[in-house]
Design a protein around this motif. Structure first.
Motif, PDB file in Angstrom:
ATOM      1  N   TYR A 272      34.537  25.209  25.745  1.00 30.68           N
ATOM      2  CA  TYR A 272      34.119  26.058  24.730  1.00 30.68           C
ATOM      3  C   TYR A 272      34.091  26.874  24.353  1.00 30.68           C
ATOM      4  O   TYR A 272      34.201  27.918  23.543  1.00 30.68           O
ATOM      5  N   PHE A 273      34.572  28.092  25.950  1.00 34.76           N
ATOM      6  CA  PHE A 273      35.641  29.389  25.925  1.00 34.76           C
ATOM      7  C   PHE A 273      36.763  29.229  24.976  1.00 34.76           C
ATOM      8  O   PHE A 273      36.594  29.999  23.974  1.00 34.76           O
ATOM      9  N   GLU A 274      37.125  27.829  24.488  1.00 36.56           N
ATOM     10  CA  GLU A 274      38.564  28.490  24.426  1.00 36.56           C
ATOM     11  C   GLU A 274      37.850  27.770  22.936  1.00 36.56           C
ATOM     12  O   GLU A 274      39.256  27.946  21.895  1.00 36.56           O
ATOM     13  N   THR A 275      36.784  27.410  21.829  1.00 38.59           N
ATOM     14  CA  THR A 275      37.147  27.045  20.516  1.00 38.59           C
ATOM     15  C   THR A 275      36.069  28.123  20.234  1.00 38.59           C
ATOM     16  O   THR A 275      35.958  27.972  18.998  1.00 38.59           O
ATOM     17  N   LYS A 276      35.409  28.810  20.535  1.00 38.57           N
ATOM     18  CA  LYS A 276      34.118  29.354  20.171  1.00 38.57           C
ATOM     19  C   LYS A 276      34.031  30.927  19.645  1.00 38.57           C
ATOM     20  O   LYS A 276      33.668  31.396  18.460  1.00 38.57           O
TER      21      LYS A 276
END
Ligand SMILES: [Fe+2]
Ligand SMILES: [Fe+2]
Length: 375
Positions: A272-276
């Motif tokens: 999630y955080f790496e792709t947001k």
């Protein structure tokens, strides 16, 4: 011609061949040894400090996963119509980095031996897989440094400026993201600081593979390798612009936010955080294009292509993990909410001193690039 006792004549064998099921068994054993290499590399990634050692473990994990995938599919072909691998007789031990190098050297020798004995006509497809794996093992043997494991979790490259928060805007939203030179520098620092994603991918590979099985291991190895390339993109651009590592912040607050928590949350963080910020990346690539910075532009474009794959990994494996644990696979939004809270809690533990240190570091870095950040 040969006569049998009944007086019938047969033609003799013309080639010495290993029988099909023995071949399948030999390839199965090689598969398990490659799998051990992949898992060991994942487990050690967060525990080695130098960025190039993390990157080498990541690359070895990915190459070994490709070899293992090829071997596994070939075993299925040879056993057709069954689709199974024999149970692993014993776990090849890779308890230390020295064991890893021994495992790699042993695989190299056994691939070379396989090629010597293999029959091109009967077993050409295996030869192709084994030859590629052999050349990877030769590369790995030369490249795998005698890595040192640290107790610090995560291990951080001591050459860089250590700061859990790698840019002031995480702690102070009024700090500008920056334009022009500041944007170039900020973007490279972000890439470098994907070190948290490298460490996270290594952790989940190692910890979740027993629950999720080989297909996850294989995806996680690619994920790990991709994040290591993103990290090196930043390190390389900053080095080429002439910055010293000591001027450059290196952190990992998202990794730290998961300390002591189930690997489920690390998977949530990475998915999630790496792709947001995925939507932002194309916008940034255009801005770099306008500045004539082809390197930043191209790094960003390739990063974007990887992230689209990672977003898919995140969705798929978070659902599968929940399912494997008897939870509703559609309950993944609750996992992401918890991830958000974990990050907020880590940010809340930052001190005013943390903010001042990283602000000074970032200001100095941009000033050194010839672009004052404060009017
Ligand atoms: Fe990334
Ligand atoms: Fe990613």
């Amino acid at each position: 011609m040969r006569d049998d006792p009944e007086g019938v004549s047969y033609l003799p064998p013309t080639r010495a061949l290993r029988i099909r099921f023995d071949t399948a068994q030999a390839l199965t054993r090689l598969f398990y040894r490659e799998q051990s290499v992949v898992l060991a590399c994942g487990g050690w990634t967060p525990r080695v400090a130098p960025l190039d050692h993390k990157a080498e473990l990541a690359r070895t994990a990915w190459e070994s996963a490709l070899a293992a995938d090829g071997l596994r599919e070939r075993v299925f072909e040879l056993r057709y119509p069954s689709r199974f691998l024999d149970e692993q007789a014993e776990e090849p031990a890779a308890a230390s980095p020295d064991d890893l190098r021994t495992l790699v050297a042993g695989l190299r020798d056994d691939y070379a031996g396989y090629l010597e004995a293999a029959d091109e006509l009967a077993d050409g497809p295996s030869i192709r897989i084994v030859a590629a794996a052999l050349s990877d093992k030769q590369r790995q043997e030369a490249a795998l440094a005698p890595v040192e494991l640290t107790d610090e979790d995560p291990a951080r490259d001591p050459r860089y400026f250590a700061s859990s928060f790698y840019w002031p805007d995480v702690l102070d939203p009024t700090y500008p993201y920056g334009e022009g030179v500041a944007l170039q520098v900020r973007s490279a620092v972000s890439h470098l600081n994907e070190v948290w994603a490298v460490d996270t991918a290594g952790r989940i590979l190692h910890e979740l593979s027993p629950e999720l099985g080989w297909e996850f291991t294989s995806d996680a190895a690619r994920w790990l390798y991709d994040e290591s390339r993103h990290m090196l993109m930043g390190a390389e651009r900053l080095a080429r612009w002439g910055f010293e590592p000591a001027q450059i912040p290196l952190g990992g607050y998202i990794y730290e936010a998961c300390a002591g928590r189930d690997a489920l949350y690390r998977l949530g963080m990475l998915g999630y955080f790496e792709t947001k910020n995925i939507g932002r990346k194309r916008e940034r690539a255009r801005a770099f294009h306008e500045m004539g910075d082809m390197t930043s532009e191209t790094d960003m474009e390739f990063d974007w292509a990887d992230e689209t794959l990672h977003a898919e990994y995140g969705r798929r494996w978070l659902r599968r993990l929940l399912e494997a644990r008897g939870a509703d696979p559609e309950s993944w939004p609750a996992v992401l909410e918890e991830c958000e809270l974990l990050v907020q809690a880590r940010v809340a533990r930052a001190t005013s001193d943390d903010l001042e240190r990283i602000r000074t570091c970032a200001d100095d870095l941009i000033a050194a690039a010839g672009y004052p950040s404060r009017p």
